[in-house]
Design a protein around this motif. Sequence first.
Motif, PDB file in Angstrom:
ATOM      1  N   LEU A   1     -51.942 -44.833  50.777  1.00  0.00           N
ATOM      2  CA  LEU A   1     -52.433 -43.460  50.845  1.00  0.00           C
ATOM      3  C   LEU A   1     -51.335 -42.577  50.284  1.00  0.00           C
ATOM      4  O   LEU A   1     -50.325 -42.328  50.925  1.00  0.00           O
ATOM      5  CB  LEU A   1     -52.747 -43.065  52.287  1.00  0.00           C
ATOM      6  CG  LEU A   1     -53.194 -41.627  52.524  1.00  0.00           C
ATOM      7  CD1 LEU A   1     -54.533 -41.376  51.841  1.00  0.00           C
ATOM      8  CD2 LEU A   1     -53.306 -41.344  53.994  1.00  0.00           C
ATOM      9  N   SER A   2     -51.504 -42.151  49.041  1.00  0.00           N
ATOM     10  CA  SER A   2     -50.516 -41.320  48.372  1.00  0.00           C
ATOM     11  C   SER A   2     -51.143 -39.954  48.149  1.00  0.00           C
ATOM     12  O   SER A   2     -52.148 -39.833  47.451  1.00  0.00           O
ATOM     13  CB  SER A   2     -50.107 -41.959  47.042  1.00  0.00           C
ATOM     14  OG  SER A   2     -49.101 -41.206  46.440  1.00  0.00           O
ATOM     15  N   LEU A   3     -50.568 -38.926  48.761  1.00  0.00           N
ATOM     16  CA  LEU A   3     -51.086 -37.574  48.621  1.00  0.00           C
ATOM     17  C   LEU A   3     -50.427 -36.907  47.416  1.00  0.00           C
ATOM     18  O   LEU A   3     -49.228 -37.067  47.194  1.00  0.00           O
ATOM     19  CB  LEU A   3     -50.801 -36.777  49.890  1.00  0.00           C
ATOM     20  CG  LEU A   3     -51.403 -37.359  51.173  1.00  0.00           C
ATOM     21  CD1 LEU A   3     -50.893 -36.598  52.392  1.00  0.00           C
ATOM     22  CD2 LEU A   3     -52.919 -37.344  51.114  1.00  0.00           C
TER      23      LEU A   3
ATOM     24  N   ALA B   1     -47.251 -29.420  52.916  1.00  0.00           N
ATOM     25  CA  ALA B   1     -48.630 -29.622  52.472  1.00  0.00           C
ATOM     26  C   ALA B   1     -49.161 -30.967  52.966  1.00  0.00           C
ATOM     27  O   ALA B   1     -50.309 -31.067  53.409  1.00  0.00           O
ATOM     28  CB  ALA B   1     -48.716 -29.535  50.952  1.00  0.00           C
ATOM     29  N   ALA B   2     -48.333 -32.011  52.931  1.00  0.00           N
ATOM     30  CA  ALA B   2     -48.743 -33.327  53.438  1.00  0.00           C
ATOM     31  C   ALA B   2     -48.972 -33.263  54.947  1.00  0.00           C
ATOM     32  O   ALA B   2     -49.907 -33.877  55.471  1.00  0.00           O
ATOM     33  CB  ALA B   2     -47.683 -34.369  53.104  1.00  0.00           C
ATOM     34  N   PHE B   3     -48.128 -32.534  55.655  1.00  0.00           N
ATOM     35  CA  PHE B   3     -48.297 -32.348  57.100  1.00  0.00           C
ATOM     36  C   PHE B   3     -49.651 -31.692  57.387  1.00  0.00           C
ATOM     37  O   PHE B   3     -50.367 -32.108  58.298  1.00  0.00           O
ATOM     38  CB  PHE B   3     -47.140 -31.506  57.654  1.00  0.00           C
ATOM     39  CG  PHE B   3     -47.217 -31.275  59.135  1.00  0.00           C
ATOM     40  CD1 PHE B   3     -46.715 -32.218  60.022  1.00  0.00           C
ATOM     41  CD2 PHE B   3     -47.779 -30.118  59.645  1.00  0.00           C
ATOM     42  CE1 PHE B   3     -46.782 -32.013  61.393  1.00  0.00           C
ATOM     43  CE2 PHE B   3     -47.854 -29.901  61.009  1.00  0.00           C
ATOM     44  CZ  PHE B   3     -47.350 -30.850  61.887  1.00  0.00           C
ATOM     45  N   GLU B   4     -50.002 -30.676  56.606  1.00  0.00           N
ATOM     46  CA  GLU B   4     -51.289 -30.002  56.803  1.00  0.00           C
ATOM     47  C   GLU B   4     -52.462 -30.953  56.573  1.00  0.00           C
ATOM     48  O   GLU B   4     -53.388 -31.009  57.372  1.00  0.00           O
ATOM     49  CB  GLU B   4     -51.387 -28.789  55.878  1.00  0.00           C
ATOM     50  CG  GLU B   4     -50.452 -27.659  56.268  1.00  0.00           C
ATOM     51  CD  GLU B   4     -50.391 -26.550  55.238  1.00  0.00           C
ATOM     52  OE1 GLU B   4     -51.180 -26.569  54.254  1.00  0.00           O
ATOM     53  OE2 GLU B   4     -49.544 -25.652  55.417  1.00  0.00           O
TER      54      GLU B   4
ATOM     55  N   GLN C   1     -56.193 -30.442  57.901  1.00  0.00           N
ATOM     56  CA  GLN C   1     -56.273 -29.054  57.462  1.00  0.00           C
ATOM     57  C   GLN C   1     -56.417 -28.991  55.946  1.00  0.00           C
ATOM     58  O   GLN C   1     -55.610 -28.373  55.261  1.00  0.00           O
ATOM     59  CB  GLN C   1     -55.023 -28.288  57.916  1.00  0.00           C
ATOM     60  CG  GLN C   1     -54.793 -28.281  59.400  1.00  0.00           C
ATOM     61  CD  GLN C   1     -55.921 -27.602  60.149  1.00  0.00           C
ATOM     62  OE1 GLN C   1     -56.386 -26.540  59.769  1.00  0.00           O
ATOM     63  NE2 GLN C   1     -56.381 -28.225  61.216  1.00  0.00           N
ATOM     64  N   GLY C   2     -57.391 -29.658  55.402  1.00  0.00           N
ATOM     65  CA  GLY C   2     -57.631 -29.606  53.973  1.00  0.00           C
ATOM     66  C   GLY C   2     -57.414 -30.946  53.300  1.00  0.00           C
ATOM     67  O   GLY C   2     -57.376 -32.003  53.950  1.00  0.00           O
TER      68      GLY C   2
ATOM     69  N   GLN D   1     -58.399 -35.740  48.389  1.00  0.00           N
ATOM     70  CA  GLN D   1     -58.225 -36.771  49.418  1.00  0.00           C
ATOM     71  C   GLN D   1     -57.881 -36.128  50.761  1.00  0.00           C
ATOM     72  O   GLN D   1     -56.999 -35.281  50.845  1.00  0.00           O
ATOM     73  CB  GLN D   1     -57.101 -37.718  48.993  1.00  0.00           C
ATOM     74  CG  GLN D   1     -56.882 -38.859  49.935  1.00  0.00           C
ATOM     75  CD  GLN D   1     -56.005 -39.899  49.296  1.00  0.00           C
ATOM     76  OE1 GLN D   1     -56.512 -40.918  48.868  1.00  0.00           O
ATOM     77  NE2 GLN D   1     -54.721 -39.639  49.209  1.00  0.00           N
ATOM     78  N   THR D   2     -58.588 -36.536  51.800  1.00  0.00           N
ATOM     79  CA  THR D   2     -58.331 -36.031  53.140  1.00  0.00           C
ATOM     80  C   THR D   2     -57.683 -37.125  53.986  1.00  0.00           C
ATOM     81  O   THR D   2     -57.575 -38.280  53.553  1.00  0.00           O
ATOM     82  CB  THR D   2     -59.635 -35.558  53.812  1.00  0.00           C
ATOM     83  OG1 THR D   2     -60.554 -36.658  53.862  1.00  0.00           O
ATOM     84  CG2 THR D   2     -60.251 -34.385  53.055  1.00  0.00           C
ATOM     85  N   TRP D   3     -57.263 -36.761  55.188  1.00  0.00           N
ATOM     86  CA  TRP D   3     -56.594 -37.706  56.083  1.00  0.00           C
ATOM     87  C   TRP D   3     -57.622 -38.631  56.713  1.00  0.00           C
ATOM     88  O   TRP D   3     -58.655 -38.171  57.203  1.00  0.00           O
ATOM     89  CB  TRP D   3     -55.842 -36.938  57.165  1.00  0.00           C
ATOM     90  CG  TRP D   3     -54.873 -37.783  57.923  1.00  0.00           C
ATOM     91  CD1 TRP D   3     -55.001 -38.197  59.220  1.00  0.00           C
ATOM     92  CD2 TRP D   3     -53.638 -38.322  57.460  1.00  0.00           C
ATOM     93  NE1 TRP D   3     -53.911 -38.958  59.586  1.00  0.00           N
ATOM     94  CE2 TRP D   3     -53.058 -39.049  58.516  1.00  0.00           C
ATOM     95  CE3 TRP D   3     -52.963 -38.263  56.238  1.00  0.00           C
ATOM     96  CZ2 TRP D   3     -51.848 -39.707  58.402  1.00  0.00           C
ATOM     97  CZ3 TRP D   3     -51.756 -38.912  56.121  1.00  0.00           C
ATOM     98  CH2 TRP D   3     -51.210 -39.626  57.188  1.00  0.00           C
TER      99      TRP D   3
END
Length: 150
Positions: A61-63, A80-83, A88-89, A95-97
Amino acid sequence: MTTPVTRPRTVTARIDTAVGSAPAPAAYTATVYINTHRDKFDGYQPHHPLAAATRRDDSALSLVFHASHRINGHEAAAEAAFEVGNHQGADANGQTWPGDIRPVSTGDVIKVTSPDHWIIHLRVDPFGFTAVPEPTTLVALAGDRVTHRH
């Protein structure tokens, strides 16, 4: 008396690229490592086992976040990765979490690669991030289970 001087001819050429082959925008990539130690919420320690967040098919999983006025450094990309990791987006690719991985929290580590290929590992703190050495104790996520990688 004047003497004529011959100037060398200058040739200017414009090279068009093929339609649709515009260069990709500069981007930061982020990989989240989930802290799997029992004391994970007390903060990351170098001996804590970390598991890279993966998709359901176990692929990485690469954001991805395009460089912009908002995403202009390693910490901004980590934020941004934390969000995204807290539902949160999405990243720049939509790609979402994954729903089967807990949200990103204190004690996790985010690896950020900048457009110029500088890599930094940032520990998630209660407020912000702290640079840490590259983690060495990696494990694999398998659904809700964590198994050690050999």
